[in-house]
Design an enzyme around this catalytic site. Sequence first.
Site, short mmCIF file in Angstrom:
data_model
loop_
_atom_site.label_atom_id
_atom_site.label_comp_id
_atom_site.label_asym_id
_atom_site.label_seq_id
_atom_site.Cartn_x
_atom_site.Cartn_y
_atom_site.Cartn_z
N TRP A 102 0.79 -1.12 0.03
CA TRP A 102 0.10 -0.15 0.07
C TRP A 102 0.85 1.37 0.20
O TRP A 102 0.59 2.10 -0.61
CB TRP A 102 -1.03 0.02 1.03
CG TRP A 102 -1.99 -1.13 1.12
CD1 TRP A 102 -2.19 -2.12 1.94
CD2 TRP A 102 -2.88 -1.53 0.09
NE1 TRP A 102 -2.82 -3.06 1.59
CE2 TRP A 102 -3.67 -2.61 0.46
CE3 TRP A 102 -3.29 -0.81 -0.88
CZ2 TRP A 102 -4.58 -3.15 -0.38
CZ3 TRP A 102 -4.23 -1.07 -1.86
CH2 TRP A 102 -4.88 -2.51 -1.30
N ASP A 172 -1.74 6.53 6.57
CA ASP A 172 -2.68 5.73 5.84
C ASP A 172 -3.00 4.76 7.24
O ASP A 172 -2.30 3.91 7.39
CB ASP A 172 -2.14 4.94 4.91
CG ASP A 172 -3.12 4.12 4.23
OD1 ASP A 172 -4.14 3.74 4.78
OD2 ASP A 172 -2.81 3.33 3.16
N LYS A 196 -11.92 -2.16 6.79
CA LYS A 196 -10.95 -3.16 7.60
C LYS A 196 -11.45 -3.07 8.89
O LYS A 196 -11.77 -4.00 9.41
CB LYS A 196 -9.62 -2.63 7.31
CG LYS A 196 -8.59 -2.97 6.40
CD LYS A 196 -9.45 -3.13 4.80
CE LYS A 196 -8.43 -3.57 3.92
NZ LYS A 196 -7.50 -2.48 3.30
C1 LIG Z 1 -6.76 -1.96 1.97
C2 LIG Z 1 -6.00 -1.07 2.45
C3 LIG Z 1 -5.83 0.06 1.24
C4 LIG Z 1 -6.57 0.26 0.12
O1 LIG Z 1 -8.12 0.59 0.48
P1 LIG Z 1 -9.21 0.94 -0.53
O2 LIG Z 1 -10.20 1.46 0.29
O3 LIG Z 1 -9.67 -0.49 -1.05
O4 LIG Z 1 -8.85 1.79 -1.58
C5 LIG Z 1 -4.94 1.23 1.57
N1 LIG Z 1 -4.26 0.92 2.50
C6 LIG Z 1 -4.21 -0.05 3.58
C7 LIG Z 1 -3.21 0.22 4.41
C8 LIG Z 1 -5.11 -0.93 3.39
O5 LIG Z 1 -5.14 -1.92 4.09
#
Ligand SMILES: *Cc1c(COP(=O)(O)O)cnc(C)c1O
Length: 358
Positions: A102, A172, A196
């Site tokens: 990511w 993030d 998540k």
């Molecule tokens: C799943 C995830 C993403 C992507 O998320 P989307 O909402 O599908 O764009 C980005 N960063 C991390 C750390 C993730 O676990």
Amino acid sequence: MSKIYNFSAGPAVLDSTVLEATSKAAIDYQGHGISLMEMSHRSKPVMDMVAETENLVRVLLQVPDQYYVLFLQGGASLQFAMIPMNLLGENQTADYTDTGAWSAKAIKEAQLYGNVNVACSSKESVHNHIPKELNQSEAAVYLHVTSNNTIYGTQWYSYPKPINADGYLVADMSSDIFSRPIDVSQFGLIYAGAQKNMGPAGVTLVIIRGDILGKVDRTIPTMMNYQTQMDKSSMFNTPPVMSIYAVNRTLSWLKENGGVEAMAEKNERKAKKLYDEIERNPLFISPVALEDRSLMNVPFVFADGGDEADFLSFCDHRGLKTLKGHRSVGGFRASIYNAMPEAGVDALIHAMQEYQTN
Ligand SMILES: *Cc1c(COP(=O)(O)O)cnc(C)c1O
């Protein structure tokens, strides 16, 4: 059939109270006689619900007043682009930490808008640890971190500080937001896709300090301009109301259960017993450096090879679902977010023990 425990990395397990409330709202929202999906986002019940959700975020994370709380669309993936588009001038530099897949995607998008300095990388060792040495650039506008690396199972336990006095952290937090207390004032911007640890897909939480905006002179599309979203309280266009409602119910459940402090305690307990079993059980090992192991995503592999499909099916028959590891790590991965009950972790440990003695 025994109870099912869903260890998926995302979209992930939600508490049953959230599913019940959401399914009720899908048919008749709070006695209004129509579904929440059919209601105007400008109607009072919906506006109140979104405001209450924002307030839950503020209370649970103790968000300081000068921060805006936004509910956007496009997932964390759109934030990878929106962040540099709004914050990074063409001739400016941002520092990025490369701690997983990511992070790499965030880096790729930022490179479209400005200079990216990769301040550290764990790529050479398949991201099995969090680098402790950073090579930051003097004038970096911001320093980007991925607080929890969902695929590789590593997590930052203390965040690096930007060396530029005017710089700020951007994080993030898609896979560990609300799993532990955070000091929001350390960050200029925090973002997280909901699916998540916070709700279903379709909504992305952004917490942003207002004063970091307005410093680049490029033209930003209206929808992708944080200022638009702030001015319109996330209602510039039609928001994903059902997803926001599921977040509302999740955060309310969290609050009733003691908030992020209580979650952190529970998450530590759950992760510790699972890592303890991985250490104890001669069949399995953890590929991740001891001090960086994630409390949210726990990858583990066979110590001396073995039939992965057989163990997965062994677990599946016990109601332990979606334990297959990400293809880049192999083996297994148990995602044990807030909504995974301790009993689910116990059931997995029990299965690992039974598989060993079989
Ligand atoms: C799943 C995830 C993403 C992507 O998320 P989307 O909402 O599908 O764009 C980005 N960063 C991390 C750390 C993730 O676990």
